[in-house]
Design a protein around this motif. Structure first.
Motif, mmCIF file in Angstrom:
data_model
loop_
_atom_site.group_PDB
_atom_site.id
_atom_site.type_symbol
_atom_site.label_atom_id
_atom_site.label_comp_id
_atom_site.label_asym_id
_atom_site.label_seq_id
_atom_site.Cartn_x
_atom_site.Cartn_y
_atom_site.Cartn_z
ATOM 1 N N ALA A 279 0.836 -1.190 0.000
ATOM 2 C CA ALA A 279 0.000 0.000 0.000
ATOM 3 C C ALA A 279 0.873 1.242 0.000
ATOM 4 C CB ALA A 279 -0.933 0.002 1.212
ATOM 5 N N GLY A 280 0.293 2.354 -0.450
ATOM 6 C CA GLY A 280 1.022 3.611 -0.468
ATOM 7 C C GLY A 280 0.385 4.567 -1.452
ATOM 8 N N LEU A 281 0.777 5.820 -1.379
ATOM 9 C CA LEU A 281 0.251 6.820 -2.293
ATOM 10 C C LEU A 281 0.900 6.672 -3.662
ATOM 11 C CD1 LEU A 281 0.301 9.962 0.044
ATOM 12 C CD2 LEU A 281 -1.566 8.337 -0.330
ATOM 13 N N VAL A 282 0.299 7.311 -4.683
ATOM 14 C CA VAL A 282 0.904 7.349 -6.009
ATOM 15 C C VAL A 282 2.289 7.979 -5.889
ATOM 16 C CG1 VAL A 282 0.749 8.356 -8.309
ATOM 17 C CG2 VAL A 282 -1.301 7.471 -7.204
ATOM 18 N N GLY A 283 3.304 7.303 -6.460
ATOM 19 C CA GLY A 283 4.672 7.799 -6.381
ATOM 20 C C GLY A 283 5.456 7.294 -5.188
ATOM 21 N N ALA A 284 4.843 6.411 -4.384
ATOM 22 C CA ALA A 284 5.530 5.896 -3.200
ATOM 23 C C ALA A 284 6.619 4.898 -3.547
ATOM 24 C CB ALA A 284 4.529 5.255 -2.245
ATOM 25 N N GLY A 285 6.587 4.329 -4.769
ATOM 26 C CA GLY A 285 7.619 3.396 -5.191
ATOM 27 C C GLY A 285 7.178 1.950 -5.273
ATOM 28 N N ARG A 286 5.871 1.698 -5.169
ATOM 29 C CA ARG A 286 5.392 0.305 -5.175
ATOM 30 C C ARG A 286 5.663 -0.395 -6.508
ATOM 31 N NH1 ARG A 286 -0.612 1.450 -4.251
ATOM 32 N NH2 ARG A 286 0.019 3.126 -5.645
ATOM 33 N N SER A 287 5.261 0.233 -7.615
ATOM 34 C CA SER A 287 5.491 -0.379 -8.930
ATOM 35 C C SER A 287 6.975 -0.464 -9.245
ATOM 36 C CB SER A 287 4.763 0.416 -10.018
ATOM 37 O OG SER A 287 3.362 0.339 -9.866
ATOM 38 N N GLU A 288 7.720 0.562 -8.822
ATOM 39 C CA GLU A 288 9.161 0.552 -9.054
ATOM 40 C C GLU A 288 9.831 -0.609 -8.320
ATOM 41 O OE1 GLU A 288 7.616 4.582 -9.926
ATOM 42 O OE2 GLU A 288 7.334 3.154 -8.297
ATOM 43 N N LEU A 289 9.361 -0.909 -7.111
ATOM 44 C CA LEU A 289 9.880 -2.059 -6.380
ATOM 45 C C LEU A 289 9.579 -3.354 -7.131
ATOM 46 C CD1 LEU A 289 11.151 -3.407 -3.917
ATOM 47 C CD2 LEU A 289 8.941 -3.228 -2.747
ATOM 48 N N ALA A 290 8.357 -3.468 -7.641
ATOM 49 C CA ALA A 290 7.979 -4.666 -8.389
ATOM 50 C C ALA A 290 8.864 -4.853 -9.618
ATOM 51 C CB ALA A 290 6.509 -4.570 -8.804
ATOM 52 N N HIS A 291 9.124 -3.774 -10.343
ATOM 53 C CA HIS A 291 9.945 -3.881 -11.554
ATOM 54 C C HIS A 291 11.411 -4.145 -11.219
ATOM 55 C CE1 HIS A 291 7.102 -2.998 -14.842
ATOM 56 N NE2 HIS A 291 6.424 -2.369 -13.901
ATOM 57 N N ALA A 292 11.859 -3.682 -10.052
ATOM 58 C CA ALA A 292 13.220 -4.013 -9.620
ATOM 59 C C ALA A 292 13.338 -5.499 -9.317
ATOM 60 C CB ALA A 292 13.596 -3.188 -8.393
ATOM 61 N N LEU A 293 12.279 -6.091 -8.765
ATOM 62 C CA LEU A 293 12.306 -7.514 -8.429
ATOM 63 C C LEU A 293 12.419 -8.396 -9.671
ATOM 64 C CD1 LEU A 293 9.598 -7.659 -5.600
ATOM 65 C CD2 LEU A 293 12.075 -7.948 -5.337
ATOM 66 N N ILE A 294 11.927 -7.924 -10.813
ATOM 67 C CA ILE A 294 12.009 -8.741 -12.024
ATOM 68 C C ILE A 294 13.145 -8.304 -12.945
ATOM 69 C CG2 ILE A 294 9.534 -9.257 -11.955
ATOM 70 C CD1 ILE A 294 9.328 -7.344 -14.463
ATOM 71 N N GLY A 295 14.007 -7.396 -12.456
ATOM 72 C CA GLY A 295 15.162 -6.997 -13.249
ATOM 73 C C GLY A 295 14.871 -5.984 -14.324
ATOM 74 N N ARG A 463 6.414 4.583 1.522
ATOM 75 C CA ARG A 463 6.376 6.033 1.484
ATOM 76 C C ARG A 463 7.744 6.521 1.028
ATOM 77 N NH1 ARG A 463 4.989 7.153 6.668
ATOM 78 N NH2 ARG A 463 7.109 7.604 7.370
ATOM 79 N N ALA A 464 7.751 7.348 -0.029
ATOM 80 C CA ALA A 464 8.994 7.941 -0.545
ATOM 81 C C ALA A 464 10.066 6.896 -0.833
ATOM 82 C CB ALA A 464 9.527 8.985 0.437
ATOM 83 N N GLY A 465 9.644 5.774 -1.425
ATOM 84 C CA GLY A 465 10.595 4.759 -1.853
ATOM 85 C C GLY A 465 11.058 3.793 -0.786
ATOM 86 N N ARG A 466 10.505 3.893 0.422
ATOM 87 C CA ARG A 466 10.911 3.011 1.511
ATOM 88 C C ARG A 466 9.700 2.270 2.073
ATOM 89 N NH1 ARG A 466 15.934 4.325 3.930
ATOM 90 N NH2 ARG A 466 15.229 3.296 5.825
ATOM 91 N N ILE A 467 9.931 1.062 2.571
ATOM 92 C CA ILE A 467 8.899 0.351 3.319
ATOM 93 C C ILE A 467 8.942 0.895 4.744
ATOM 94 C CG2 ILE A 467 8.116 -1.871 4.199
ATOM 95 C CD1 ILE A 467 9.415 -3.167 1.733
ATOM 96 N N VAL A 468 7.873 1.560 5.170
ATOM 97 C CA VAL A 468 7.891 2.255 6.460
ATOM 98 C C VAL A 468 7.087 1.544 7.535
ATOM 99 C CG1 VAL A 468 8.297 4.510 5.404
ATOM 100 C CG2 VAL A 468 5.942 3.730 5.778
ATOM 101 N N ALA A 469 6.249 0.582 7.156
ATOM 102 C CA ALA A 469 5.451 -0.100 8.178
ATOM 103 C C ALA A 469 4.971 -1.445 7.673
ATOM 104 C CB ALA A 469 4.252 0.753 8.597
ATOM 105 N N GLU A 470 4.737 -2.343 8.628
ATOM 106 C CA GLU A 470 4.120 -3.649 8.349
ATOM 107 C C GLU A 470 2.909 -3.785 9.268
ATOM 108 O OE1 GLU A 470 5.022 -8.192 9.557
ATOM 109 O OE2 GLU A 470 6.675 -7.149 8.534
ATOM 110 N N VAL A 471 1.758 -4.127 8.678
ATOM 111 C CA VAL A 471 0.518 -4.221 9.443
ATOM 112 C C VAL A 471 -0.104 -5.597 9.219
ATOM 113 C CG1 VAL A 471 -1.689 -3.100 9.954
ATOM 114 C CG2 VAL A 471 0.171 -1.771 8.935
#
Length: 497
Positions: A279-295, A463-471
Motif C-alpha cells: 500500500a502507499g500513495l501514487v509515487g511511493a515506489g510500489r510499482s518501481e519495487l515490483a519492476h526491480a524484483l524482475i530486473g 512512502r517515498a521509496g521506503r517500506i515504512v510499516a508492516e501491518v
C-alpha cells in the motif's frame, strides 16, 4: 442513442441499446466487462458505425463516419487507456490536430504558453509540465493529457471511461471539480466507472448494461449499491471481499536491502501461501519495487532469494527462470500484444517448453491456451481471436494466464483489477485464493484499499521509496494505512525502523 445494435464476427456487442443524456447532467454508465460499454462509447465517438439504430445530438440525427465527425458535433470520449504521442511534448499532445498558430505559422513557444494556461485553469499545472515528453509521463499524467485534449474546442457531450483509474486522490478531486464545472456549463456527461462511491457521489442518473442490452436507467438518489450490482451481474456477489485464510509455509521470497534510483533499502519476506499487500500513495515506489524484483530496473544494492537461494536477476528473463512473474500495471502498454491472438499472448512465456528442436508444438500450445481459457473463464469466441477484441477484464485474465503458464513460485500483481468490473474482480479474487491455497507466494499492489484489506495476510506500507510499516491484515484499516502512507501516526500499527 435509440435502439443501437452492433455485432462483431458473430458476437452481438450491443442489442437495441438506448441511452439519453441531458444537457447539464452526469449519466453514469455501468456494467460488467463485455457488457457493451466500450462498444457504445466507440459508436458515440465515431470510431465504430452502428449496424442499426439512430443517434441524435440536440434533436438532430447524426451519422458519424469517423471520429472527426463526432468531434465536429461537439462529442469527446476520454478512453481508459490514454493515447499519447511519445516523442512530442505534453503541450503538443494536448493540441494535436488543433495546434494554435499565428499568421498560419506554428509556434512551439505559443503552444507551450497555451497549454500551461489551460493546465493552470483546470488546476493541473502542478501535476504535469507542458514541456515534458510523452514518453516520460506516468500513467496518471497520460490520463490528464487525454482529459485536457478533450476540452479543446466546443464541447456538447463528454464521456469519461474509468477516468480516475490511474489518478491520485488529489487529482481525482480536481477532476470531480472539473466535471462539476462542465455540468454547470450545460455539458452532457457520460461517466463510466466500476467505482461505486464515485458514481453515487457525482452522478444524477445511472444506466446499467448487461450482455449488450440496457437493463435499466435509474435516478442515483433512488437506488443502492447492492441493487446496481444485482442489475450488472444478475448473481450474488456477497462474498467478493472475503479471502480464505491459509497457514503460510516456508519463506519463498526474501528481499534484503533492495535499492535502486527509486526505492531504498527495502527488505521483506513472503511465505508460500501468503498474500502480501503493498500500500502507499501514487509515487511511493510500489510499482518501481515490483519492476526491480524482475530486473526491469537496475539494482544498486540488495539481494533477492527464492527458496533460500540468491538469484542474479538482471532482466525479466532471469526473473522467469528464478520463478518470479509480474502482472504489470498497464496491460496494454506493458503486457499485451494487442493484435496477436489469445493463444499467442497466453503462451508467450513458455514457448521454449512447448518447442521441440525450436519448433513450437501447436497442439500443446492450443491445449495450454484452452486450459487457461476454461480455468480463468476468459470470454472469447476462439483462442485465435485477437486480444484487442476482448473486454478489459478478459484482457487482464489473459495477462494473468501468461504469468501462470510458467508456474512461478512468486507472483506479483500490480493493480490486478484496475478497470475491471465487480464480476471479474470476484473471479480474479477466486484465482488469488486458489493460488495461495496451492502454496504460491503472492504480492498484490493496489490503490484500492478495500482490495488490499480483503486480500492481504500482511500489508507493507511504502512512502517515498521506503517500506515504512508492516501491518497484520486482521489489524489493518483504511484509516491506519492512509495515515502511514501520509506520515501520520496511526493506531495499533507496527512502525518499521
Amino acid at each position: 442513442m435509440q435502439n443501437v445494435s452492433k455485432g462483431f464476427a458473430g458476437v452481438q456487442a450491443l442489442r437495441d441499446a438506448s441511452l439519453e443524456v441531458r444537457a447539464g447532467e452526469i449519466m453514469a454508465l455501468m456494467g460488467e466487462n463485455g457488457a457493451g460499454k466500450s462498444t457504445l462509447l466507440k459508436i458515440l465517438s465515431g470510431a465504430h458505425k452502428q449496424d442499426n439504430g439512430t443517434m441524435l445530438v440536440a434533436g438532430n440525427v447524426q451519422e458519424f463516419s469517423s471520429p472527426d465527425d463526432a468531434h465536429a458535433a461537439g462529442i469527446r470520449v476520454i478512453y481508459q487507456e490514454p493515447e499519447v504521442i511519445p516523442h512530442v511534448s505534453v503541450a503538443e499532445n494536448i493540441y494535436v490536430g488543433a495546434l494554435p498558430a499565428r499568421g498560419g505559422l506554428f509556434s512551439q513557444r505559443r503552444v507551450v504558453e497555451c497549454a500551461r494556461a489551460e493546465l493552470a485553469r483546470y488546476g493541473f499545472d502542478n501535476a504535469i509540465d507542458a514541456e515534458t515528453l510523452g514518453r516520460d509521463l506516468s500513467p496518471a499524467q497520460r490520463q490528464l493529457v487525454e482529459i485536457m485534449r478533450a476540452l479543446i474546442g466546443e464541447v456538447r457531450i463528454i464521456a469519461f471511461d474509468e477516468p480516475t483509474s490511474s489518478l491520485s486522490d488529489v487529482e481525482a478531486e480536481r477532476l470531480f471539480e472539473l466535471i462539476g464545472t462542465l455540468r454547470g456549463a450545460g455539458v452532457g456527461i457520460i461517466y463510466v466507472s466500476h467505482r461505486m462511491p464515485e458514481v453515487f457521489r457525482i452522478a444524477d442518473r445511472v444506466t446499467v448494461l448487461r450482455d449488450g442490452a440496457v437493463v435499466q436507467t435509474r435516478e442515483v438518489s433512488e437506488t443502492t449499491q447492492e441493487q446496481l450490482v444485482g442489475l450488472m451481474v444478475g448473481r450474488d456477489l456477497s462474498g467478493i471481499f472475503h479471502r480464505q485464510a491459509h497457514e503460510p509455509g516456508d519463506v519463498v521470497l526474501a528481499v534484503e536491502g533492495l535499492t535502486t534510483d527509486d526505492v531504498e533499502d527495502c527488505s521483506f519476506e513472503v511465505r508460500g501461501g501468503e498474500v502480501i499487500g503493498l500500500a502507499g500513495l501514487v509515487g511511493a515506489g510500489r510499482s518501481e519495487l515490483a519492476h526491480a524484483l524482475i530486473g526491469d530496473i537496475p539494482r544498486q544494492a540488495g539481494r533477492i532469494l527464492v527458496d533460500g537461494t540468491e538469484r542474479r536477476i538482471a532482466n525479466p528473463g532471469d526473473a522467469v527462470k528464478a520463478g518470479i512473474g509480474l502482472v504489470p500495471e498497464e496491460r496494454k502498454a506493458q503486457a499485451l500484444l494487442m493484435h496477436r491472438s489469445v493463444r499467442d499472448n497466453i503462451c508467450l512465456t513458455v514457448l521454449r517448453k512447448l518447442s521441440v528442436m525450436r519448433v513450437v508444438r501447436q497442439g500443446s500450445e492450443r491445449a495450454l491456451a484452452q486450459s487457461f481459457v476454461r480455468r480463468l473463464n476468459i470470454r472469447t469466441s476462439s483462442i485465435e481471436n485477437p486480444v484487442a477484441n476482448l473486454s478489459g477484464g478478459n484482457q487482464q485474465k489473459v495477462v494473468l494466464a501468461r504469468w501462470l503458464s510458467p508456474k512461478p513460485r512468486v507472483l506479483i500483481l500490480d493493480e490486478p483489477t484496475r478497470g475491471v468490473d465487480v464480476g471479474a474482480k470476484a473471479e480474479i479474487y477466486d484465482v488469488v485464493n486458489e493460488l495461495a491455497r496451492d502454496g504460491m507466494a503472492i504480492i498484490v499492489i493496489s490503490s484500492e484499499l478495500p482490495e488490499i484489506l480483503a486480500l492481504s495476510d500482511r500489508v507493507l506500507v511504502m512512502r517515498a521509496g521506503r517500506i515504512v510499516a508492516e501491518v497484520p491484515g486482521r489489524e489493518a484499516t483504511e484509516q491506519s494505512l492512509v495515515a502511514l502512507a501520509m506520515d501520520h501516526e496511526p493506531v495499533t500499527t507496527k512502525e518499521l525502523t
